[in-house]
Design a protein around this motif. Sequence first.
Motif, PDB file in Angstrom:
ATOM      1  N   VAL A 769     -60.805 -30.482 150.432  1.00 24.69           N
ATOM      2  CA  VAL A 769     -61.132 -31.606 149.554  1.00 24.69           C
ATOM      3  C   VAL A 769     -59.937 -32.520 149.371  1.00 24.69           C
ATOM      4  CG1 VAL A 769     -61.884 -32.265 147.234  1.00 24.69           C
ATOM      5  CG2 VAL A 769     -62.885 -30.269 148.368  1.00 24.69           C
ATOM      6  N   ALA A 770     -58.748 -31.941 149.249  1.00 27.82           N
ATOM      7  CA  ALA A 770     -57.565 -32.758 148.965  1.00 27.82           C
ATOM      8  C   ALA A 770     -56.322 -32.109 149.560  1.00 27.82           C
ATOM      9  CB  ALA A 770     -57.384 -32.930 147.452  1.00 27.82           C
ATOM     10  N   ALA A 771     -55.342 -32.966 149.837  1.00 26.92           N
ATOM     11  CA  ALA A 771     -54.055 -32.487 150.342  1.00 26.92           C
ATOM     12  C   ALA A 771     -52.964 -33.380 149.770  1.00 26.92           C
ATOM     13  CB  ALA A 771     -54.018 -32.504 151.861  1.00 26.92           C
ATOM     14  N   LEU A 772     -51.822 -32.770 149.478  1.00 27.66           N
ATOM     15  CA  LEU A 772     -50.687 -33.503 148.933  1.00 27.66           C
ATOM     16  C   LEU A 772     -49.417 -32.984 149.595  1.00 27.66           C
ATOM     17  CD1 LEU A 772     -49.444 -35.515 146.890  1.00 27.66           C
ATOM     18  CD2 LEU A 772     -49.359 -33.627 145.233  1.00 27.66           C
ATOM     19  N   SER A 773     -48.597 -33.891 150.112  1.00 28.97           N
ATOM     20  CA  SER A 773     -47.353 -33.499 150.763  1.00 28.97           C
ATOM     21  C   SER A 773     -46.324 -34.597 150.569  1.00 28.97           C
ATOM     22  CB  SER A 773     -47.583 -33.254 152.259  1.00 28.97           C
ATOM     23  OG  SER A 773     -48.008 -34.453 152.902  1.00 28.97           O
ATOM     24  N   PHE A 774     -45.077 -34.286 150.893  1.00 31.30           N
ATOM     25  CA  PHE A 774     -44.044 -35.318 150.861  1.00 31.30           C
ATOM     26  C   PHE A 774     -42.947 -34.977 151.860  1.00 31.30           C
ATOM     27  CE2 PHE A 774     -42.418 -32.370 147.558  1.00 31.30           C
ATOM     28  CZ  PHE A 774     -41.123 -32.182 147.996  1.00 31.30           C
ATOM     29  N   THR A 775     -42.223 -36.007 152.243  1.00 34.23           N
ATOM     30  CA  THR A 775     -41.005 -35.864 153.040  1.00 34.23           C
ATOM     31  C   THR A 775     -39.868 -36.524 152.273  1.00 34.23           C
ATOM     32  OG1 THR A 775     -42.206 -35.866 155.136  1.00 34.23           O
ATOM     33  CG2 THR A 775     -39.868 -36.406 155.216  1.00 34.23           C
ATOM     34  N   PHE A 776     -38.777 -35.813 152.142  1.00 35.86           N
ATOM     35  CA  PHE A 776     -37.617 -36.300 151.401  1.00 35.86           C
ATOM     36  C   PHE A 776     -36.416 -36.218 152.339  1.00 35.86           C
ATOM     37  CE2 PHE A 776     -34.548 -35.515 147.660  1.00 35.86           C
ATOM     38  CZ  PHE A 776     -34.372 -36.880 147.457  1.00 35.86           C
ATOM     39  N   SER A 862     -41.101 -40.013 150.708  1.00 33.06           N
ATOM     40  CA  SER A 862     -42.348 -40.490 151.309  1.00 33.06           C
ATOM     41  C   SER A 862     -43.470 -39.508 150.992  1.00 33.06           C
ATOM     42  CB  SER A 862     -42.185 -40.637 152.823  1.00 33.06           C
ATOM     43  OG  SER A 862     -41.106 -41.482 153.144  1.00 33.06           O
ATOM     44  N   PRO A 863     -44.236 -39.753 149.928  1.00 29.65           N
ATOM     45  CA  PRO A 863     -45.357 -38.867 149.592  1.00 29.65           C
ATOM     46  C   PRO A 863     -46.636 -39.296 150.319  1.00 29.65           C
ATOM     47  CG  PRO A 863     -45.069 -40.484 147.861  1.00 29.65           C
ATOM     48  CD  PRO A 863     -44.005 -40.783 148.901  1.00 29.65           C
ATOM     49  N   ALA A 864     -47.567 -38.350 150.445  1.00 28.11           N
ATOM     50  CA  ALA A 864     -48.870 -38.639 151.051  1.00 28.11           C
ATOM     51  C   ALA A 864     -49.945 -37.837 150.324  1.00 28.11           C
ATOM     52  CB  ALA A 864     -48.860 -38.302 152.538  1.00 28.11           C
ATOM     53  N   LYS A 871     -60.735 -38.213 153.992  1.00 31.07           N
ATOM     54  CA  LYS A 871     -61.202 -39.526 154.443  1.00 31.07           C
ATOM     55  C   LYS A 871     -60.314 -40.645 153.897  1.00 31.07           C
ATOM     56  CE  LYS A 871     -64.937 -38.421 156.778  1.00 31.07           C
ATOM     57  NZ  LYS A 871     -65.078 -38.727 158.224  1.00 31.07           N
ATOM     58  N   LEU A 872     -59.734 -40.428 152.721  1.00 34.43           N
ATOM     59  CA  LEU A 872     -58.842 -41.407 152.105  1.00 34.43           C
ATOM     60  C   LEU A 872     -57.429 -40.855 152.112  1.00 34.43           C
ATOM     61  CD1 LEU A 872     -58.253 -44.009 150.440  1.00 34.43           C
ATOM     62  CD2 LEU A 872     -58.767 -42.663 148.385  1.00 34.43           C
ATOM     63  N   LYS A 873     -56.505 -41.633 152.655  1.00 37.79           N
ATOM     64  CA  LYS A 873     -55.104 -41.215 152.651  1.00 37.79           C
ATOM     65  C   LYS A 873     -54.262 -42.306 152.023  1.00 37.79           C
ATOM     66  CE  LYS A 873     -51.365 -39.186 155.346  1.00 37.79           C
ATOM     67  NZ  LYS A 873     -50.972 -38.561 156.619  1.00 37.79           N
ATOM     68  N   ILE A 874     -53.491 -41.917 151.007  1.00 41.54           N
ATOM     69  CA  ILE A 874     -52.581 -42.840 150.316  1.00 41.54           C
ATOM     70  C   ILE A 874     -51.152 -42.363 150.593  1.00 41.54           C
ATOM     71  CG2 ILE A 874     -51.908 -43.842 148.108  1.00 41.54           C
ATOM     72  CD1 ILE A 874     -54.707 -43.090 147.076  1.00 41.54           C
ATOM     73  N   SER A 875     -50.360 -43.219 151.177  1.00 40.64           N
ATOM     74  CA  SER A 875     -48.976 -42.846 151.497  1.00 40.64           C
ATOM     75  C   SER A 875     -48.040 -43.971 151.095  1.00 40.64           C
ATOM     76  CB  SER A 875     -48.834 -42.536 152.991  1.00 40.64           C
ATOM     77  OG  SER A 875     -49.210 -43.651 153.776  1.00 40.64           O
ATOM     78  N   GLY A 876     -46.791 -43.640 150.931  1.00 42.40           N
ATOM     79  CA  GLY A 876     -45.821 -44.651 150.512  1.00 42.40           C
ATOM     80  C   GLY A 876     -44.405 -44.214 150.804  1.00 42.40           C
ATOM     81  N   GLN A 877     -43.480 -45.076 150.432  1.00 39.46           N
ATOM     82  CA  GLN A 877     -42.060 -44.760 150.612  1.00 39.46           C
ATOM     83  C   GLN A 877     -41.235 -45.514 149.574  1.00 39.46           C
ATOM     84  OE1 GLN A 877     -38.832 -46.091 153.752  1.00 39.46           O
ATOM     85  NE2 GLN A 877     -40.178 -44.589 154.693  1.00 39.46           N
ATOM     86  N   VAL A 878     -40.331 -44.772 148.959  1.00 41.93           N
ATOM     87  CA  VAL A 878     -39.317 -45.345 148.077  1.00 41.93           C
ATOM     88  C   VAL A 878     -37.968 -44.926 148.630  1.00 41.93           C
ATOM     89  CG1 VAL A 878     -38.357 -45.395 145.755  1.00 41.93           C
ATOM     90  CG2 VAL A 878     -40.839 -45.254 146.060  1.00 41.93           C
TER      91      VAL A 878
END
Length: 1011
Positions: A769-776, A862-864, A871-878
């Motif tokens: 249903v959902a996934a959450l990850s990040f790269t630092f 960079s979280p995702a 089906k929906l992926k939200i990603s970003g970078q600070v």
Amino acid sequence: MTAAPRAEAQAAGGTISGRVTDAATGNPVSQVRVLIAGTQNGTLTADNGRYTLRVTTTGSVTLDVNRIGYEAQKLTVTVGATPVVADVQIKQAAFSLAAVVTTVTGQQRKVELANATAQINVAEKLAELPVSNMGSLLSGRTSSVQVVQTGATGTGSRIRIRGQNSFSLSNDPIVVIDGVRATSTTSNGLGVGGSGPSRLDDINPSEIETIEIVKGPSAATLYGTEAANGVVVITTKRGKSGKTNYSLNVENGKIENTAVYPDLWQLWGRTAASPTRAVPCLLTAVSLGTCTSVDSLSRGNILNDPRLSPISDGNRQQYNLQASGGNDKVQFFVSGQTEAETGIYKLPDNEIARLKTRRGVTELPSDIVRPNALARNSFRANVNAELRKGLFVQASSGYVNSELRLPQNEDNGNGLMVLALGGPWRGDLVDAQGDSLRGYRAFMLGDVLSQTTKQGLNRFINSVSAQWTPTTWLATRAAIGSDFTSRNDLFIAKVGEGPNTATTRQGEITSLRSEINQQTADYGATGTFQLTDWLKSTTSIGMQYIRNAVGSTVGTGIGLPPGGVTVSSAATRSSTQSINERRTLGYYVEQQIALRDRLFITGGMRRDAASAFGANTRAVYYPKLGASWLISDETFLPLPEFVNSLRLRGTYGASGQIPGATDAVRFYSPGPLTTASGDAPAASLGSLGNVDLKPEFSAETEFGFDLAMFSGATNLEVTSYNKSTNDALIQRQIAPSLSGLTTQFVNIGNIKNQGAEFTWNQRIIDRKVAALSFTFTGSTNKNRMTKLGEGVSSIASGNRNTQQNRPGYPLFGLWDKTISFADKNGDGIITFNSNKALSELTFSDTAVYQGNTFPTREVAFSPALELFGKKLKISGQVDSKWGFRKFNNTLRHQCMNGVTCRGRYDKSASLQEQANALATSQAVYTGMFENGSFTRFRELSMAYEMPTKWANAVRASRWSVVLTGRNLGVMTDYTGVDPEAAQSNNDARGNEEYFSTPPLRIMTLRMNFSF
């Protein structure tokens, strides 16, 4: 991993089909490459994870199952008349040690390499986060790769890997595309005052499959001379067997300048010379009593007035179509893309009306109305073929055509932003033609933008490579190719249309035609021997030939007739021509020993000879030695159960940086000799040369570890490096009496970079249903010049010699006198007196070190987040960069000589601000060196996979919508336009703001269709 062969309905020929799923979640995994080992017969899994392969032979075959971000798998099945079903489960491991990376000697597993490696899955990244250029693609993706992005459309980024290694030569990494060396310089031929385009940005990111970054000499040894600054290895997309698949991408975007520009100030009062009419008065004049009856304090800025501002919203469009397919013997990939981008600069309506009236026309050329624009088309065709068993050939062909317009800007007295910010905010001034300047500096904006600078480009990148495996133990490879660029730079100011300065309005034209040709020939062979069940030997040898040739012809004309647009039509004409060529031939050998497939020891050597070396330097040798140890597989080391793998690694390696093509050569420059009877052909000494000239030699040690924990959910990579550049090239001053020349290139400098870097990848939630990850990611860098040679104590650089390059301090460091102040008479105004005892503003006797101009520390987060069944992926970078000072040269210009800065006119400005501003009148600029640290909201993307029935309704098999924003906000104490605004792309002035275009906010909407 599971394999479940079972009987299916009888079918003609042998087939293998199955489904690839994530071992942790059971979800199908798309875009997994399933390949028959030792052939080019392969395919990609569909969105549901399914695949089908046709096999022409029967019997036992091995499947190679690979996808970046997952551990590679091998599966053996038996093919017969009955179809075989082979389902595969693969494990996520973003930093899997089983991942395959590209090296000089071919493809190797990451665990076998003794150095840190960075890999970007571009094809996957672009599906969720579209980018328009290579700078945006590389920014923040991996540690120790710093990207300084420029703002104007078509200008290139500055990329530095593990610091700056050279003072005199380029610090750009080299670029290899499909095995061929490619041009990546930043230059526009005809200067416009600052930043220019980067040839790296000619490359279309949509054509790229992966990028691997070789970070330093410890890993780049076998790439030889020129690789000391790192290597960017680009692999373009390849075709896959099966039915032809098509993809279509449509993108539209908006470009905005969100910068806030400071007001321009002036104080008005009466003086002895103007007792009845108010004139501009400095604060120092008020304090001294020479300006009385202060009338008013005015402030304003045309950039903040929509009626007068040359800043408007820009836009971009991009359309890309790709096709991929083939059979088990031949596969193809073709791509075509067209894009158009219009920058933020626009001629204001009042200037459009003025020029129409002045010229008696109803329309103005778009070149004047929108002076910054880029149109680019790119095409690629790649073909892979298996000519016979064990012999594979790949042909890669790319073509780029572009036209770029840039306005005169930045460090340019006739530049657009100098016009807007470099003069007083006054409505009573007129230009030489009597037109009201309306707050501009000296010329009408329409006249300045009537100067047109264009660059047209045609570029061909072609290569052919072959891999032949005649026996099970021997693999050979060869590649040949070229990167050829034909470039035409043109500047023209038509008669009567430029600014009224020098000969511009007489009509001026400059045409520069250049040809840049970089050719590569590469051959290598690798022998692999399983000596015992626990010992394997791998020996590689090879050679590489690189030729770089640059030719250019410049024609200049002054005095154009009405309608004249060619150099030949000018009244006064001149021309010059230059040809430079550089060749390098290198040989290498590498030996690797693998013990129990867990300890890998590698040693190697490369020998390079080059035409750019001095006559007494026959060749240079670059050694390497390293080890990689998967210590978690050893039985003697008990580790907690949550630790999946632990690898220790360490390596030493060397590489170089090649001198310029003619730096080592004594040559004469031709030119006319004027005599009483007229001009006669002649030549004068152009360069002393140096027979002992060598390349800069960079050696690096690197140590680190890779740690995977919690079933691959946590992956940590940590590295420390220590890099020394010896024999750095310095242009040493010599006595003119020796030859009439004042400088000579010699190897007398040493430069050191050391630092640490880390990458942390974390999967927090991974459910259907959902996934959450990040790269630092993060890195530090300490740069020092350690030696400058006997008799050379310091070398000045930067605008107004604000930088000094001295032993014990960083390259391009800021230096100036310290400032002290005290309001001795208590009137709230700081004044200067040449008598130190009377002055309220004083300075140290000598310049002292003020700080780095290059960030010493940086991090990127960079979280995702994936929702609704992914089906929906939200990603970003600070990202954040700190530990450096930035020269606000725009403010220096505004303060010096009392032009427009607040500290020279406003008594309510702090005493510190007044002192900093007043110091510029004494050529002390310390107060203009500001803390450049910042944190930027770099990007945010939302990608949604539309329902299949919606995709089918538009006759597509897949449809996704991506909304992306870049440069969404910044936090900083820097008072200038933006902490990343840069005057140019080079190191000496690349971190200086001087009427610069800041990074722009770009909002794009993209549709991706698959057919």
